[in-house]
Scaffold this active site. Structure first.
Site, PDB file in Angstrom:
ATOM      1  CG  HIS A  34      -1.940  -1.279   1.500  1.00  0.00           C
ATOM      2  ND1 HIS A  34      -3.015  -1.164   0.520  1.00  0.00           N
ATOM      3  CD2 HIS A  34      -1.614  -2.824   1.646  1.00  0.00           C
ATOM      4  CE1 HIS A  34      -3.713  -2.488   0.946  1.00  0.00           C
ATOM      5  NE2 HIS A  34      -3.230  -3.321   2.001  1.00  0.00           N
ATOM      6  CG  PHE A  35       3.595   2.667  -3.233  1.00  0.00           C
ATOM      7  CD1 PHE A  35       4.338   1.555  -1.989  1.00  0.00           C
ATOM      8  CD2 PHE A  35       3.999   2.151  -4.132  1.00  0.00           C
ATOM      9  CE1 PHE A  35       5.356   0.657  -1.806  1.00  0.00           C
ATOM     10  CE2 PHE A  35       5.113   0.939  -4.295  1.00  0.00           C
ATOM     11  CZ  PHE A  35       5.481   0.820  -3.218  1.00  0.00           C
ATOM     12  CG  ASP A  37      -1.512  -5.983   4.281  1.00  0.00           C
ATOM     13  OD1 ASP A  37      -1.718  -5.173   3.181  1.00  0.00           O
ATOM     14  OD2 ASP A  37      -2.097  -6.873   5.030  1.00  0.00           O
ATOM     15  CG  HIS A  56      -1.886   3.288   9.000  1.00  0.00           C
ATOM     16  ND1 HIS A  56      -2.969   4.062   7.849  1.00  0.00           N
ATOM     17  CD2 HIS A  56      -1.977   1.570   9.553  1.00  0.00           C
ATOM     18  CE1 HIS A  56      -3.703   3.177   7.542  1.00  0.00           C
ATOM     19  NE2 HIS A  56      -3.534   1.847   8.697  1.00  0.00           N
ATOM     20  CG  PHE A 104      -7.584  -3.609  10.801  1.00  0.00           C
ATOM     21  CD1 PHE A 104      -7.733  -4.204  12.189  1.00  0.00           C
ATOM     22  CD2 PHE A 104      -8.728  -2.811  10.947  1.00  0.00           C
ATOM     23  CE1 PHE A 104      -8.605  -4.711  12.841  1.00  0.00           C
ATOM     24  CE2 PHE A 104      -9.866  -3.486  11.465  1.00  0.00           C
ATOM     25  CZ  PHE A 104      -9.839  -3.923  12.290  1.00  0.00           C
TER      26      PHE A 104
END
Length: 429
Positions: free
Chosen positions: A64-65, A307, A311, A325
């Site tokens: 996730h970029f 994954d 954050h 999450f």
């Protein structure tokens, strides 16, 4: 740019063997030999691997970029630099962005940015449906023609069986994979960690294992009916492992991935309100983790994917009930897995590398990646298997520092990453 890597150790027939690698000005491997004599050309630069492992660059099928939309968490630049720091040379990015690239124009823009703004080969998954949550399928043939590596609503399970059935039919017709985040939201009930002892002790709602396995069971039957390549993201339960094992034996075209954190941690680690241990799917039980190890060993689980989910510190400083999450993983995956699965576990180095190089290249149809071959582009990672290092947030290239592994001492740190012969990462001496 390095034109020659000397004194490296390549894994050949399960043995580490000294080899030198020559690279031309176009970034392609021209020779792999026991000894290559340097030329006197002034353009030639030599990297002395000093006995370190020289591997094909790793492949991560799940990152996730966060760019566009959430660049306070990560950008294309920082995410790809983090991947390079971890020895990854190819990644596939998820489409849970803002805006979701569910129209062709936005998707083409994202693909173009991936090609020009990242340090590694960055491929892109397209969404299955509009906004990742409705039941309107995207134009799959057009998205595949625009470069989609597959189709996923990652972050959300496809809740409607008819929608998933139609998606699988369309994907099968164009030979594209459906990459599924498996989660029946009607069974989650606001859960934040696994529905087990830790949830009861901390008095927080739990996520039952059946929320994953029920959707896997449904999707296996849909995949059986359509013949699609069905790939399951981040499996976490022993029931899912059993379902996948049985489906493979039945000839269903199914593959799956597991994350480093689900291999290395379980819900016994959750002893307090620690959001660094909050991810989706959640850390399950010891029995689940043991089943994941067995599935990885026997080939039920095909690949390891991080994954990688950055954050902000502010987000993760909230309570288990409020924090998002996910944890980061690109920069620590190989070293953690080498230390725990190979040095202190039952896996061989060859098994680990296969799950992070050759097999993901096959699963995600990346024929130019995953192997060191003369004539191929020099996508290379060099790992120090003998020097202990401590995982420190100050070393991270990612904007996200949200991981429970800070402070752990590991082997297998990255010394050098080359992408098409160009230096994407090199450890400071």
């Amino acid at each position: 740019m390095y034109r020659l890597i000397q004194n490296g150790q390549l894994l050949i027939d399960d043995q580490l063997v000294k080899r030198d690698i020559a690279i031309d000005e176009k970034g392609r491997i021209t020779a792999i030999e026991a000894q290559i004599t340097p030329t006197d050309e002034p353009t030639e630069t030599i990297f002395d691997a000093q006995g370190a492992l020289v591997s094909a660059g790793l492949i991560d099928g799940h990152v996730h970029f966060r760019d566009p939309g959430f660049t306070d968490k990560e950008t294309l630049q920082t995410g790809s630099q983090a991947a390079a720091h971890g020895g990854y040379t190819s990644v596939i990015a998820m489409p849970n962005l803002n805006p979701v690239p569910d129209n062709l124009s936005d998707f083409k823009t994202l693909v173009a940015r991936n090609q020009t703004e990242t340090s590694v080969h960055t491929y892109q998954f397209a969404p299955i449906t509009g906004d990742l949550v409705n039941n309107d399928l995207v134009d799959m043939p057009a998205f595949k023609a625009a470069g989609a590596a597959g189709f996923t609503n990652d972050g959300h399970g496809v809740q409607d069986a008819q929608t998933m059935y139609l998606a699988m039919q369309q994907a099968a017709a164009i030979d594209a994979p459906i990459v599924a985040h498996v989660e029946d939201i009607s069974l989650v009930n606001g859960g934040v960690i696994h529905d087990g002892a830790a949830a009861k002790r901390l008095n927080v709602p739990g996520i039952p294992s059946v929320s994953e396995s029920a959707q896997v069971a449904r999707d296996i039957e849909l995949a059986r009916a359509t013949g699609v390549h069905y790939h399951i993201c981040h499996i976490s339960t022993k029931e899912t492992v059993a379902l996948v094992r049985r489906a493979k034996a039945d000839g269903v075209n199914i593959t799956c991935e597991v994350t480093p954190h689900h291999l290395l941690l379980d819900d016994r680690s959750i002893i307090s309100d620690d959001t660094m241990l909050k991810m989706n799917p959640p850390l399950r039980t010891l029995a689940d983790r043991q089943s994941l190890w067995a599935g990885l060993m026997d080939g039920t689980i095909d690949v390891i994917a991080t994954d990688h989910a950055p954050h902000t510190a502010a987000e993760k400083s909230q309570s288990l009930l409020q924090a998002p999450f996910g944890i980061v993983g690109s920069e620590t995956a190989f070293s953690l897995l080498y230390t725990h699965l190979v040095v202190n576990g039952p896996f061989s180095l060859a098994q680990l590398l296969a799950k992070m190089t050759t097999v993901p290249a096959q699963v995600f149809n990346l024929p130019a990646a995953g192997q060191l071959r003369v004539g191929d582009q020099a996508d290379i990672a060099v790992f120090n298997l003998t020097q202990p290092t401590t995982i420190q947030a100050t070393d991270f290239q990612s904007k996200g520092h949200n991981t429970p592994f800070i402070g752990e001492t590991v082997l297998g740190g990255t010394e050098l990453t080359l992408v098409a012969g160009q230096v994407a990462y090199q450890r400071s001496k």
